[in-house]
Design a protein around this motif. Structure first.
Motif, PDB file in Angstrom:
ATOM      1  N   GLY A 269      40.126  31.837  41.650  1.00 43.57           N
ATOM      2  CA  GLY A 269      41.021  31.582  40.525  1.00 43.57           C
ATOM      3  C   GLY A 269      41.607  32.805  39.870  1.00 43.57           C
ATOM      4  N   GLY A 270      41.295  34.004  40.389  1.00 40.14           N
ATOM      5  CA  GLY A 270      41.875  35.216  39.830  1.00 40.14           C
ATOM      6  C   GLY A 270      43.321  35.391  40.261  1.00 40.14           C
ATOM      7  N   THR A 271      43.992  36.362  39.678  1.00 36.93           N
ATOM      8  CA  THR A 271      45.379  36.648  40.034  1.00 36.93           C
ATOM      9  C   THR A 271      45.486  38.037  40.643  1.00 36.93           C
ATOM     10  OG1 THR A 271      45.911  37.615  37.880  1.00 36.93           O
ATOM     11  CG2 THR A 271      46.186  35.217  38.109  1.00 36.93           C
ATOM     12  N   ARG A 272      46.547  38.266  41.400  1.00 32.95           N
ATOM     13  CA  ARG A 272      46.740  39.572  42.046  1.00 32.95           C
ATOM     14  C   ARG A 272      46.986  40.680  41.023  1.00 32.95           C
ATOM     15  NH1 ARG A 272      49.014  35.942  45.943  1.00 32.95           N
ATOM     16  NH2 ARG A 272      50.920  35.778  44.715  1.00 32.95           N
TER      17      ARG A 272
ATOM     18  N   GLY B 265      56.917  42.744  37.321  1.00 30.34           N
ATOM     19  CA  GLY B 265      56.616  41.467  36.700  1.00 30.34           C
ATOM     20  C   GLY B 265      56.066  40.435  37.654  1.00 30.34           C
ATOM     21  N   ASP B 266      56.181  40.658  38.963  1.00 27.66           N
ATOM     22  CA  ASP B 266      55.617  39.719  39.933  1.00 27.66           C
ATOM     23  C   ASP B 266      54.092  39.791  39.914  1.00 27.66           C
ATOM     24  OD1 ASP B 266      58.147  39.066  40.638  1.00 27.66           O
ATOM     25  OD2 ASP B 266      58.120  40.001  42.618  1.00 27.66           O
ATOM     26  N   ASP B 267      53.452  38.730  40.431  1.00 27.47           N
ATOM     27  CA  ASP B 267      51.993  38.724  40.550  1.00 27.47           C
ATOM     28  C   ASP B 267      51.616  39.499  41.805  1.00 27.47           C
ATOM     29  OD1 ASP B 267      49.317  38.178  40.206  1.00 27.47           O
ATOM     30  OD2 ASP B 267      49.427  36.205  41.160  1.00 27.47           O
ATOM     31  N   CYS B 268      51.384  40.801  41.656  1.00 31.39           N
ATOM     32  CA  CYS B 268      51.137  41.698  42.787  1.00 31.39           C
ATOM     33  C   CYS B 268      49.866  42.505  42.550  1.00 31.39           C
ATOM     34  CB  CYS B 268      52.287  42.692  42.959  1.00 31.39           C
ATOM     35  SG  CYS B 268      53.885  41.952  43.221  1.00 31.39           S
ATOM     36  N   VAL B 269      49.201  42.849  43.635  1.00 28.22           N
ATOM     37  CA  VAL B 269      48.134  43.844  43.570  1.00 28.22           C
ATOM     38  C   VAL B 269      48.762  45.185  43.208  1.00 28.22           C
ATOM     39  CG1 VAL B 269      46.402  45.090  44.919  1.00 28.22           C
ATOM     40  CG2 VAL B 269      46.706  42.626  45.249  1.00 28.22           C
ATOM     41  N   GLN B 270      48.151  45.903  42.285  1.00 27.59           N
ATOM     42  CA  GLN B 270      48.669  47.202  41.852  1.00 27.59           C
ATOM     43  C   GLN B 270      47.989  48.312  42.644  1.00 27.59           C
ATOM     44  OE1 GLN B 270      51.185  47.237  39.308  1.00 27.59           O
ATOM     45  NE2 GLN B 270      51.032  45.067  39.810  1.00 27.59           N
TER      46      GLN B 270
ATOM     47  N   LYS C 119      45.591  56.465  34.624  1.00 27.22           N
ATOM     48  CA  LYS C 119      45.101  56.783  33.277  1.00 27.22           C
ATOM     49  C   LYS C 119      45.846  55.948  32.232  1.00 27.22           C
ATOM     50  CE  LYS C 119      44.111  60.708  30.302  1.00 27.22           C
ATOM     51  NZ  LYS C 119      45.073  60.444  29.219  1.00 27.22           N
ATOM     52  N   GLY C 120      45.079  55.349  31.327  1.00 33.10           N
ATOM     53  CA  GLY C 120      45.665  54.522  30.282  1.00 33.10           C
ATOM     54  C   GLY C 120      45.774  53.054  30.636  1.00 33.10           C
ATOM     55  N   LEU C 121      45.477  52.699  31.902  1.00 34.15           N
ATOM     56  CA  LEU C 121      45.577  51.309  32.345  1.00 34.15           C
ATOM     57  C   LEU C 121      44.189  50.701  32.486  1.00 34.15           C
ATOM     58  CD1 LEU C 121      48.332  51.793  35.068  1.00 34.15           C
ATOM     59  CD2 LEU C 121      48.644  51.128  32.674  1.00 34.15           C
ATOM     60  N   GLU C 122      44.136  49.390  32.609  1.00 32.97           N
ATOM     61  CA  GLU C 122      42.853  48.703  32.799  1.00 32.97           C
ATOM     62  C   GLU C 122      43.079  47.429  33.598  1.00 32.97           C
ATOM     63  OE1 GLU C 122      42.360  46.449  28.593  1.00 32.97           O
ATOM     64  OE2 GLU C 122      42.431  48.646  28.479  1.00 32.97           O
ATOM     65  N   PHE C 123      42.066  47.054  34.404  1.00 29.49           N
ATOM     66  CA  PHE C 123      42.169  45.903  35.289  1.00 29.49           C
ATOM     67  C   PHE C 123      40.800  45.228  35.407  1.00 29.49           C
ATOM     68  CE2 PHE C 123      45.167  49.141  36.565  1.00 29.49           C
ATOM     69  CZ  PHE C 123      46.357  48.434  36.690  1.00 29.49           C
ATOM     70  N   PRO C 124      40.767  43.900  35.501  1.00 27.31           N
ATOM     71  CA  PRO C 124      39.486  43.214  35.703  1.00 27.31           C
ATOM     72  C   PRO C 124      38.762  43.643  36.974  1.00 27.31           C
ATOM     73  CG  PRO C 124      41.141  41.670  34.924  1.00 27.31           C
ATOM     74  CD  PRO C 124      41.866  42.954  35.210  1.00 27.31           C
ATOM     75  N   LEU C 125      39.502  43.845  38.069  1.00 29.51           N
ATOM     76  CA  LEU C 125      38.898  44.254  39.342  1.00 29.51           C
ATOM     77  C   LEU C 125      39.538  45.549  39.811  1.00 29.51           C
ATOM     78  CD1 LEU C 125      37.268  43.916  41.974  1.00 29.51           C
ATOM     79  CD2 LEU C 125      39.068  42.369  42.788  1.00 29.51           C
ATOM     80  N   VAL C 126      38.703  46.551  40.060  1.00 31.02           N
ATOM     81  CA  VAL C 126      39.197  47.859  40.503  1.00 31.02           C
ATOM     82  C   VAL C 126      38.491  48.265  41.792  1.00 31.02           C
ATOM     83  CG1 VAL C 126      39.203  50.342  39.985  1.00 31.02           C
ATOM     84  CG2 VAL C 126      39.885  48.697  38.226  1.00 31.02           C
ATOM     85  N   PHE C 127      39.296  48.688  42.782  1.00 27.78           N
ATOM     86  CA  PHE C 127      38.781  49.310  44.000  1.00 27.78           C
ATOM     87  C   PHE C 127      39.038  50.815  43.893  1.00 27.78           C
ATOM     88  CE2 PHE C 127      39.930  45.013  45.225  1.00 27.78           C
ATOM     89  CZ  PHE C 127      38.868  44.606  46.022  1.00 27.78           C
ATOM     90  N   LEU C 128      37.999  51.604  44.052  1.00 24.63           N
ATOM     91  CA  LEU C 128      38.124  53.062  44.067  1.00 24.63           C
ATOM     92  C   LEU C 128      37.793  53.507  45.489  1.00 24.63           C
ATOM     93  CD1 LEU C 128      38.614  55.699  42.698  1.00 24.63           C
ATOM     94  CD2 LEU C 128      36.414  55.537  41.566  1.00 24.63           C
ATOM     95  N   CYS C 129      38.816  53.952  46.223  1.00 25.50           N
ATOM     96  CA  CYS C 129      38.709  54.093  47.683  1.00 25.50           C
ATOM     97  C   CYS C 129      38.725  55.554  48.136  1.00 25.50           C
ATOM     98  CB  CYS C 129      39.865  53.338  48.346  1.00 25.50           C
ATOM     99  SG  CYS C 129      39.950  51.594  47.863  1.00 25.50           S
TER     100      CYS C 129
END
Length: 725
Positions: free
Chosen positions: A344-347, A553-558, A566-576
């Protein structure tokens, strides 16, 4: 007076900061601790509670967007406009000063501002006037020298060459450039701040006026200030005025572009009677994520010190995935994204972060295959980047001499003395005779209007392309790409043109193009004629460039670099890509200060995550055309073991951590007899490689093998006759 609306939604340290008396203060605001809220409420407090005029307030931030947001939030809190306050960026406020006092600043009233490209054009004119060769004194390198000097507060007469001819010549160009700017009534961005500082320094009446007016100076993102910005603030504040600086030394990640972490560390010594308040309660991330961030950053020395905490739950453990290679890493990330969406999450809740933007290519390719829309935040997709388009243009012209678009792009790139007038003459001749630009260039000596120097430069360019074609014809695809990049001198060009991090990023991307060629596997489509590998790869690059990228504005993976995050936040983060040499970057390995900045960058990445953090690294990675087996990043080793859930760890890498786990094969059981993922094998035709993936079972089972020279190929086990090494 009822002051509760200004403070009742703040925690105690935030209230303490907002309600400070008129004194200088350093607010050490940890990630996600509400620093902008404190800054906005402080300004509202000064106006509403302390009954100060907005005319006495100057607030500085780093972007126009942040300044507009700050002004809007202050006015929303107060319910009235704050027109008298100066709220803006360093450059915006400096520009305002110069417009108001143009005569005292030695400028014409109608002076104009040069943008980056205007500055380059001005430098080119100066070089021509000095009869200097642009190939030796590249305009962007000159701009870098001039801007750095200005950011350090140095005019040409202040620079010591110490017997270095290069510095002597650069200083001479700088002086001539200054004279040209003055004659033309223009200033560049760096000049805005330097000229306004000199205006206040040298005009004591104006200095006294603005010191008397701006009794309260507030600065956001203080850890990002450079030497000139800090000097500007100190001059404006003087001995009496208060400076309210909000920042975080643990998030100082822009040293490569001039930011001085020493500014925030020296603040309490440079501003007397300074209060220090720490904002440590985090409103963004779970407890486990914050504990990991705290433990990591504690390895840096000289910190001012703080410990993030939250009232939120501990949350999920941090996942760590040990990929076999970069392709496996990207596929795992894609699979986890699909799981997130299935729940149920979004991209748009997802960010994929990496140290170098060259890493984006494999993710882009995988997301395209899996039909996962993505957006490269703050940058271009891999095949749209200028340096990649340059290299592809050379390759296209090598395969097709009639490609006019590629000819025009690279005929004088890197510069080789073929000016726009010469190219215009070729265009006119080509149109009038119905020929391509290549054919027109071959007949350039027949164009009487061209000088012998121009025709000689054209001839050398034609010879270069012919040489490329002859040299690469019998070679494998990746070597073809590598040799063309080398003969075109693109890496040398970008290193000289954009010194430092920017130039390194472009050369990394060129190396990644070679890697892409190594990995490329041509699959012939039905009803399509057989294509040469290079032609097929060029077609693939064009098609990849046209897919996948979502619109704003589209539902996209960032997808983004850590610096952009820096300055952004996301529920799910991949650090690769958490491997030594990649992150921390190889350029930082022998420099303790740069290594600490790399660790701060990792800290920033970790604290972008709100609910779930997934770390990945590859046991082997195809870089710069060769397979590398980089050790796991020290940053992973510095995290608390109890917070990490290792999805598929490499046993040897974790022996030192005392983690008793076993590596499981990702092959289907029926296909795994005698083979396993990560196993080294040899093929009679393709040579040595590593098994990276598999599908099917029994006689139809296939394995994907990454070969050193031939790239990645799928092979049917029943026919491949793979020898296990």
């Amino acid at each position: 007076m009822d002051i509760s609306p200004l403070i009742n939604d703040l925690n105690k340290p935030q209230r303490d900061a907002v309600g400070l008396p008129a004194q200088s203060a350093l607010i050490l605001a940890g990630a996600g601790s509400g620093k902008t809220r404190v800054l906005v409420h402080r300004i509202a407090w000064l106006i509403e509670v302390e009954q100060l005029s907005p005319f006495s307030i100057l607030a500085v931030t780093f972007t126009n967007k942040a300044a507009a947001e700050m002004r809007g939030r202050i006015q929303a809190l107060l319910g009235v406009p704050i027109g008298g306050a100066w709220v803006g960026t360093f450059h915006g406020l400096a520009h305002r000063l110069l417009r108001m006092h143009w005569r005292e600043a030695g400028l014409p009233q109608t002076f104009q501002i040069l943008d980056a490209e205007d500055q380059i054009r001005m430098i080119k004119r100066v070089l021509r006037a000095l009869e200097l060769d642009e190939a030796l004194w590249q305009p962007r390198q000159v701009a870098y020298f001039i801007n750095n000097a200005k950011d350090a507060g140095s005019r040409p007469q202040h620079i010591e060459d110490k017997g270095d001819f290069s510095i002597t010549q650069m200083t001479r160009i700088y002086a001539a450039y200054e004279e040209a700017c003055q004659r033309n009534g223009v200033v560049d961005f760096a000049e805005l701040l330097l000229r306004s500082l000199e205006l206040l320094r040298d005009n004591l009446e104006l200095q006294a006026h603005y010191r008397a007016r701006f009794r309260h100076i507030l600065v956001d993102e203080f850890q990002d200030t450079n030497a000139l910005q800090y000097a500007w603030l100190r001059l404006l504040a003087g001995e009496q005025n208060s400076v309210f600086a909000v920042g975080d030394d643990d998030q100082s990640i822009y040293g490569w572009r001039g930011a001085k972490i020493e500014n925030i560390r020296n603040f309490t010594q440079d501003f007397k009677n300074c209060a220090v308040i720490r904002l440590e309660q985090n409103y963004r991330s779970t407890g486990n994520i914050l504990q990991a961030a705290n433990t990591l950053i504690a390895h840096n020395r000289g910190r001012m010190g703080k410990n993030l905490w939250t009232d939120d739950a501990e949350g999920e453990l941090i996942q760590l995935y040990a990929a076999y290679n970069e392709g496996d890493e990207a596929r795992y990330v894609a699979a986890q994204i699909e799981q997130w969406l299935a729940k149920g999450g979004t991209r748009s809740e997802i960010a994929v972060l990496y140290r170098s933007n060259a890493q984006s290519r494999v993710f882009e390719s995988t997301f395209n295959e899996r039909r996962i829309p993505y957006r490269v935040y703050g940058g271009l997709r891999f095949f749209e980047r200028a340096e990649i388009k340059d290299a592809l243009a050379y390759l296209r012209l090598v395969t097709n001499r009639l490609d006019d678009a590629s000819f025009e792009r690279i005929v004088n790139h890197p510069p080789r003395g073929i000016g726009e007038r010469t190219v215009d003459a070729l265009r006119i001749y080509a149109r009038s005779t119905g020929k391509s630009l290549w054919e027109a260039a071959q007949e350039s000596e027949q164009l009487g209007e061209l000088s012998s120097r121009a025709t000689g430069a054209i001839k050398r360019f034609l010879q270069l392309i012919e040489l490329m074609g002859n040299d690469i014809a019998p070679l494998p695809l990746a070597e073809q790409v590598e040799i063309v990049i080398e003969l075109a001198a693109l890496k040398e060009h970008f290193k000289a043109k954009e010194p430092g991090e920017a130039g390194q990023a472009r050369t990394d991307n060129l190396d990644e193009l070679i890697t892409a060629a190594h990995s490329y596997s041509y699959v012939r489509q039905e009803d399509m004629p057989e294509m040469e590998p290079l032609s097929a790869f060029l077609a693939h690059a064009t098609l990849e460039a046209g897919e996948g990228q979502g619109e704003q504005g589209d539902d996209c993976v960032q997808m983004m670099t850590l610096h952009s995050a820096k300055g952004l936040e996301f529920p799910l983060v991949f650090l690769c890509g958490l491997e030594e040499g990649l992150f921390p970057h190889q350029m930082s390995a022998d420099d303790p200060a740069r290594l600490e900045e790399e660790r701060r960058l990792c800290y920033v990445g970790i604290t972008r995550a709100e609910r779930q953090l997934i770390l990945t690294y590859a046991e082997q990675r195809l870089l710069h055309g060769s397979t590398r087996f980089n050790p796991i990043s020290r940053f992973i080793r510095e995290l608390p073991e109890g917070l990490i859930h290792e999805v598929r760890p490499k046993v040897k890498a974790y022996a030192s951590r005392g983690v008793a786990t076993a590596s499981k094969s990702m092959l289907p059981q029926a296909a795994a007899e005698g083979y396993r993922v990560g196993q080294r094998v040899r093929h009679a035709k393709f040579g040595e490689g590593v098994i990276t993936n598999a599908e099917g079972s029994g006689q139809s089972a296939r394995v994907q093998v990454s070969f050193r020279k031939e790239g990645s190929k799928w092979l049917v086990l029943g026919y491949a006759n793979l020898e296990i090494i």
